[in-house]
Design a protein around this motif. Structure first.
Motif, PDB file in Angstrom:
ATOM      1  N   ALA A  37      -5.147  10.273   8.469  1.00  0.00           N
ATOM      2  CA  ALA A  37      -4.332  10.219   8.335  1.00  0.00           C
ATOM      3  C   ALA A  37      -3.279  10.354   9.672  1.00  0.00           C
ATOM      4  CB  ALA A  37      -3.852  11.177   7.185  1.00  0.00           C
ATOM      5  N   LYS A  82       1.111  -3.167  -8.483  1.00  0.00           N
ATOM      6  CA  LYS A  82       1.394  -4.792  -7.525  1.00  0.00           C
ATOM      7  C   LYS A  82      -0.043  -4.401  -6.650  1.00  0.00           C
ATOM      8  CE  LYS A  82       5.006  -6.335  -9.488  1.00  0.00           C
ATOM      9  NZ  LYS A  82       4.755  -5.838 -11.015  1.00  0.00           N
ATOM     10  N   ARG A 124      -6.832  -6.145   1.901  1.00  0.00           N
ATOM     11  CA  ARG A 124      -6.304  -7.834   1.338  1.00  0.00           C
ATOM     12  C   ARG A 124      -5.486  -8.546   2.959  1.00  0.00           C
ATOM     13  NH1 ARG A 124      -8.013 -11.386   1.637  1.00  0.00           N
ATOM     14  NH2 ARG A 124      -6.864 -13.321   0.424  1.00  0.00           N
ATOM     15  N   GLY A 164       0.935  -1.486  -0.162  1.00  0.00           N
ATOM     16  CA  GLY A 164      -0.230  -0.232   0.313  1.00  0.00           C
ATOM     17  C   GLY A 164       0.781   1.142   0.041  1.00  0.00           C
ATOM     18  N   GLY A 165       0.087   1.763  -1.471  1.00  0.00           N
ATOM     19  CA  GLY A 165       1.400   3.406  -1.158  1.00  0.00           C
ATOM     20  C   GLY A 165       0.499   4.671  -0.883  1.00  0.00           C
ATOM     21  N   GLU A 186       2.237  -1.035  -3.685  1.00  0.00           N
ATOM     22  CA  GLU A 186       1.210  -0.269  -4.330  1.00  0.00           C
ATOM     23  C   GLU A 186      -0.256  -0.509  -6.059  1.00  0.00           C
ATOM     24  OE1 GLU A 186      -1.145   2.403  -3.088  1.00  0.00           O
ATOM     25  OE2 GLU A 186      -1.966   2.185  -5.088  1.00  0.00           O
ATOM     26  N   ALA A 237      -0.471   5.443   4.992  1.00  0.00           N
ATOM     27  CA  ALA A 237       0.997   4.573   6.132  1.00  0.00           C
ATOM     28  C   ALA A 237       2.185   3.959   5.252  1.00  0.00           C
ATOM     29  CB  ALA A 237      -0.431   3.998   6.915  1.00  0.00           C
ATOM     30  N   GLN A 291      -8.568  13.080  11.991  1.00  0.00           N
ATOM     31  CA  GLN A 291      -7.171  11.820  12.386  1.00  0.00           C
ATOM     32  C   GLN A 291      -6.683  11.345  11.754  1.00  0.00           C
ATOM     33  OE1 GLN A 291      -5.563  12.491  14.830  1.00  0.00           O
ATOM     34  NE2 GLN A 291      -5.832  14.890  15.619  1.00  0.00           N
ATOM     35  N   SER A 328     -19.984  11.354   2.850  1.00  0.00           N
ATOM     36  CA  SER A 328     -19.236  12.600   2.507  1.00  0.00           C
ATOM     37  C   SER A 328     -19.275  12.776   1.235  1.00  0.00           C
ATOM     38  CB  SER A 328     -18.098  11.864   3.063  1.00  0.00           C
ATOM     39  OG  SER A 328     -17.029  13.355   3.170  1.00  0.00           O
ATOM     40  N   ARG A 385      -2.279   0.422  -7.707  1.00  0.00           N
ATOM     41  CA  ARG A 385      -2.599   1.322  -8.744  1.00  0.00           C
ATOM     42  C   ARG A 385      -1.830   1.074  -9.723  1.00  0.00           C
ATOM     43  NH1 ARG A 385      -5.520   6.845  -6.252  1.00  0.00           N
ATOM     44  NH2 ARG A 385      -6.412   5.565  -4.627  1.00  0.00           N
ATOM     45  N   TYR A 411     -18.576   9.477  -0.867  1.00  0.00           N
ATOM     46  CA  TYR A 411     -17.916   8.192  -0.466  1.00  0.00           C
ATOM     47  C   TYR A 411     -18.724   7.804   0.425  1.00  0.00           C
ATOM     48  CZ  TYR A 411     -13.370  10.876  -2.097  1.00  0.00           C
ATOM     49  OH  TYR A 411     -12.840  11.132  -3.075  1.00  0.00           O
TER      50      TYR A 411
HETATM   51  C1  LIG Z   1     -14.352  11.412   2.452  1.00  0.00           C
HETATM   52  C2  LIG Z   1     -12.878  10.808   3.856  1.00  0.00           C
HETATM   53  C3  LIG Z   1     -12.446  13.006   4.176  1.00  0.00           C
HETATM   54  C4  LIG Z   1     -11.592  12.202   4.916  1.00  0.00           C
HETATM   55  N1  LIG Z   1     -10.684  12.674   5.451  1.00  0.00           N
HETATM   56  C5  LIG Z   1     -10.340  12.979   6.330  1.00  0.00           C
HETATM   57  C6  LIG Z   1      -9.447  14.567   7.314  1.00  0.00           C
HETATM   58  O1  LIG Z   1      -9.961  14.695   7.180  1.00  0.00           O
HETATM   59  N2  LIG Z   1      -8.600  13.783   7.782  1.00  0.00           N
HETATM   60  C7  LIG Z   1      -8.059  12.686   7.773  1.00  0.00           C
HETATM   61  O2  LIG Z   1      -6.398  12.638   8.144  1.00  0.00           O
HETATM   62  N3  LIG Z   1      -8.480  11.656   7.330  1.00  0.00           N
HETATM   63  C8  LIG Z   1      -9.401  12.007   7.111  1.00  0.00           C
HETATM   64  N4  LIG Z   1     -10.358  10.818   5.769  1.00  0.00           N
HETATM   65  C9  LIG Z   1      -9.554   9.268   6.317  1.00  0.00           C
HETATM   66  C10 LIG Z   1      -7.612   9.107   5.279  1.00  0.00           C
HETATM   67  O3  LIG Z   1      -8.234   9.265   4.340  1.00  0.00           O
HETATM   68  C11 LIG Z   1      -7.643   7.781   5.730  1.00  0.00           C
HETATM   69  O4  LIG Z   1      -7.176   7.705   7.643  1.00  0.00           O
HETATM   70  C12 LIG Z   1      -5.855   7.545   5.577  1.00  0.00           C
HETATM   71  O5  LIG Z   1      -5.971   7.646   4.051  1.00  0.00           O
HETATM   72  C13 LIG Z   1      -5.609   6.661   6.026  1.00  0.00           C
HETATM   73  O6  LIG Z   1      -3.971   6.400   5.071  1.00  0.00           O
HETATM   74  P1  LIG Z   1      -3.829   4.769   4.857  1.00  0.00           P
HETATM   75  O7  LIG Z   1      -2.409   4.829   4.178  1.00  0.00           O
HETATM   76  O8  LIG Z   1      -3.485   3.896   6.009  1.00  0.00           O
HETATM   77  O9  LIG Z   1      -4.623   4.536   3.567  1.00  0.00           O
HETATM   78  P2  LIG Z   1      -5.129   5.004   2.271  1.00  0.00           P
HETATM   79  O10 LIG Z   1      -4.304   6.188   2.761  1.00  0.00           O
HETATM   80  O11 LIG Z   1      -6.076   4.672   1.720  1.00  0.00           O
HETATM   81  O12 LIG Z   1      -4.160   4.193   1.814  1.00  0.00           O
HETATM   82  C14 LIG Z   1      -3.819   2.509   1.071  1.00  0.00           C
HETATM   83  C15 LIG Z   1      -2.695   2.172  -0.062  1.00  0.00           C
HETATM   84  O13 LIG Z   1      -2.778   1.275  -0.271  1.00  0.00           O
HETATM   85  C16 LIG Z   1      -3.589   0.925  -1.564  1.00  0.00           C
HETATM   86  N5  LIG Z   1      -4.334  -1.118  -1.560  1.00  0.00           N
HETATM   87  C17 LIG Z   1      -5.264  -1.173  -1.665  1.00  0.00           C
HETATM   88  N6  LIG Z   1      -5.288  -2.182  -1.551  1.00  0.00           N
HETATM   89  C18 LIG Z   1      -4.092  -2.930  -2.527  1.00  0.00           C
HETATM   90  C19 LIG Z   1      -3.692  -4.438  -2.055  1.00  0.00           C
HETATM   91  N7  LIG Z   1      -4.453  -5.401  -2.503  1.00  0.00           N
HETATM   92  N8  LIG Z   1      -2.158  -4.586  -2.796  1.00  0.00           N
HETATM   93  C20 LIG Z   1      -1.285  -3.431  -3.010  1.00  0.00           C
HETATM   94  N9  LIG Z   1      -2.061  -2.047  -2.634  1.00  0.00           N
HETATM   95  C21 LIG Z   1      -3.152  -1.692  -2.088  1.00  0.00           C
HETATM   96  C22 LIG Z   1      -4.647   2.012  -2.057  1.00  0.00           C
HETATM   97  O14 LIG Z   1      -4.204   2.160  -3.270  1.00  0.00           O
HETATM   98  C23 LIG Z   1      -3.931   3.017  -1.142  1.00  0.00           C
HETATM   99  O15 LIG Z   1      -2.810   3.851  -2.198  1.00  0.00           O
HETATM  100  C24 LIG Z   1     -10.871  11.035   5.165  1.00  0.00           C
HETATM  101  C25 LIG Z   1     -11.715   9.617   4.902  1.00  0.00           C
HETATM  102  C26 LIG Z   1     -12.739   9.405   3.425  1.00  0.00           C
HETATM  103  C27 LIG Z   1     -13.692   8.560   3.057  1.00  0.00           C
END
Ligand SMILES: Cc1cc2nc3c(=O)[nH]c(=O)nc-3n(C[C@H](O)[C@H](O)[C@H](O)COP(=O)(O)OP(=O)(O)OC[C@H]3O[C@@H](n4cnc5c(N)ncnc54)[C@H](O)[C@@H]3O)c2cc1C
Length: 423
Positions: A331, A151, A187, A34-35, A57, A38, A329, A206, A59, A297
């Motif tokens: 991110a 990937k 996954r 996941g890119g 990642e 986090a 929170q 949202s 995508r 969403y």
């Molecule tokens: C409408 C909305 C508004 C939001 N507003 C806020 C906000 O104001 N402030 C805040 O802090 N947070 C907010 N969030 C939440 C925030 O976006 C997430 O908490 C944050 O993106 C989490 O980061 P992450 O890296 O864990 O997941 P993600 O950012 O979702 O990244 C996951 C990555 O993994 C990749 N991936 C998925 N499946 C696979 C796979 N099988 N193999 C390889 N790669 C894969 C995806 O393509 C993606 O790039 C919001 C969310 C939504 C839906």
């Protein structure tokens, strides 16, 4: 790409003394799945701990203009600063330490702090999601992390001393450990624990976009929030009348992401004008002045996941504790996880112990934030006029109580001391 599992395994267990005198595993190789947010930050933090990481990642290519905006809270910014990552400017950031609340009728209900100012004056900042992703990826690459696109992980297999990840395109990669940073529909989570909870729908959707209203006064350092008659609206105004806005609408029955994204912008404009009719005129003006895409969403969260790690694999960010966006929170929690996990792996060479320490340090906090965020969401869409009246009458007192930044110190004043050794 095919890496030898045995090649990964024989490296396991070697140790060295780092320049800071901390014992750590030499040349451990971590597969970060996941890119998003986090993933790249975990890779940067792991490298800082002397651990090699590659990001995989799903995508096919970066989509740096995708998504709307999000609040990077001061606690998340503190973590990024600790890693030497400065994203605010590169992600078109708008510092927003103040949140002003209004009723739909235009009555000012009060004001609360959005985070705490860091010692250098940095405040919680609203950033463009795509630009944030790009900045984090570039920071990881600049530090030598490979980010492989296209990937999509389909499964992984643990074996003594290592792990192999299998991707949709038929490729495989081997390493010592695997970090699941693959977001709310992870996954890795379901592969780790087939009984893992599914994301839970919060009953809200949202919707958001960008508008331009030349002549509208900017709202420096401030986001405004309106508790409307039927829905909740948030906006900020930048120089030149550029407005970033979102709305939370109550929607019983879980819609799919595809269903929402299939609604054309013109139809969203029509629906939103209807939902906010009778609320302050500015909302209608902003919706009418919205150009380009309107994103939508379903809002989910994961209140608790029983399994955070198993064998050589561990989960971070939304993959293990997605929070609804109401607290701004998600991110920030994701980047906190990344730094804490890297510290644990640096100091506790046995992965099982490191992962257990990571879970111990993180679980209570993240579950508290998810629950808190869900509660905020429940006040956003109140259909019953009496309940709405009560909410608008009580909110000014509640907001006064929470006006001081200290009231939310538990949320924002979270510190990860990188130099302190994890026991
Ligand atoms: C409408 C909305 C508004 C939001 N507003 C806020 C906000 O104001 N402030 C805040 O802090 N947070 C907010 N969030 C939440 C925030 O976006 C997430 O908490 C944050 O993106 C989490 O980061 P992450 O890296 O864990 O997941 P993600 O950012 O979702 O990244 C996951 C990555 O993994 C990749 N991936 C998925 N499946 C696979 C796979 N099988 N193999 C390889 N790669 C894969 C995806 O393509 C993606 O790039 C919001 C969310 C939504 C839906």
């Amino acid at each position: 790409m095919r890496a030898s599992p045995t090649g990964a395994a024989h490296r396991d267990g070697r140790r060295e003394r780092s320049s800071r005198g901390v014992t750590m595993n030499a040349m451990k190789k971590v597969l970060v799945i996941g890119g998003g947010i986090a993933g790249p930050v975990a890779a940067v933090a792991l490298r800082r701990a002397g651990i090699e990481a590659t990001v995989y990642e799903a995508r096919v290519e970066p989509r740096d203009h995708e998504g709307f905006f999000l609040n990077l809270a001061s606690n998340g910014l503190r973590v990024l600063k600790a890693l030497g990552i400065d994203v605010a400017e590169r992600a078109d950031g708008f510092p927003a330490p103040r949140m002003v609340m209004w009723s739909g009728t235009g009555k000012r209900l009060g004001e609360v702090a959005n985070g705490l100012r860091l010692p250098d004056g940095t405040a919680s900042t609203i950033v463009r999601r795509g630009a944030l992703r790009r900045a984090l990826r570039e920071e990881a690459e600049r530090r030598g992390v490979e980010v492989a696109f296209g990937k999509r992980l389909v499964s992984y297999e643990a074996f003594p001393g290592g792990v192999v990840a299998r991707f949709e395109d038929g490729a495989e990669a081997g390493g010592d450990l695997l970090v699941g940073a693959d977001g709310i529909h992870s996954r890795v989570r379901t592969a780790m624990d087939p009984a893992a909870p599914r994301p839970s729908y919060t009953g809200l959707i949202s919707v958001g976009g960008y508008a331009r209203l030349p002549g509208l006064a900017p709202t420096p350092e401030t986001q405004h929030f309106v508790f409307g008659r039927r829905a909740f609206f948030g906006y900020l105004v930048r120089e030149g009348g550029e407005v970033w806005w979102f709305a939370n609408l109550s929607r019983p029955g879980e819609p799919s992401r595809a269903e929402l994204s299939g609604v054309p912008a013109e139809e969203w404009r029509r629906r939103l004008l209807e939902v906010f009719s009778g609320d302050m005129d500015l909302i209608g003006e902003i919706i009418r002045a919205t150009r380009g895409e309107i994103g939508a969403y379903p809002v989910h969260d994961i209140p608790t996941a029983p399994v955070w790690h198993a064998g050589p694999a561990v989960l971070v960010g939304d993959a293990v504790h997605a929070t609804s966006p109401n607290s701004g929170q998600g991110a920030s929690l994701a980047v906190e996880d990344a730094l804490v996990l890297a510290r644990c792996l640096r100091d506790l060479p046995e992965p099982e112990r490191a992962f257990a320490a990571y879970e111990r340090l993180r679980r209570e906090r993240v579950e508290r934030v998810v629950a808190y965020s869900r509660r905020i969401g429940q006040s956003k869409a109140v259909g019953n006029p009496l309940a709405r009246w009560l909410r608008d009458a009580i909110l000014p007192f509640a907001l006064k109580r929470f006006a001081s930044p200290d009231a939310h110190a538990w949320l924002y004043d979270y510190r990860v001391d990188w130099d302190e050794r994890v026991a």
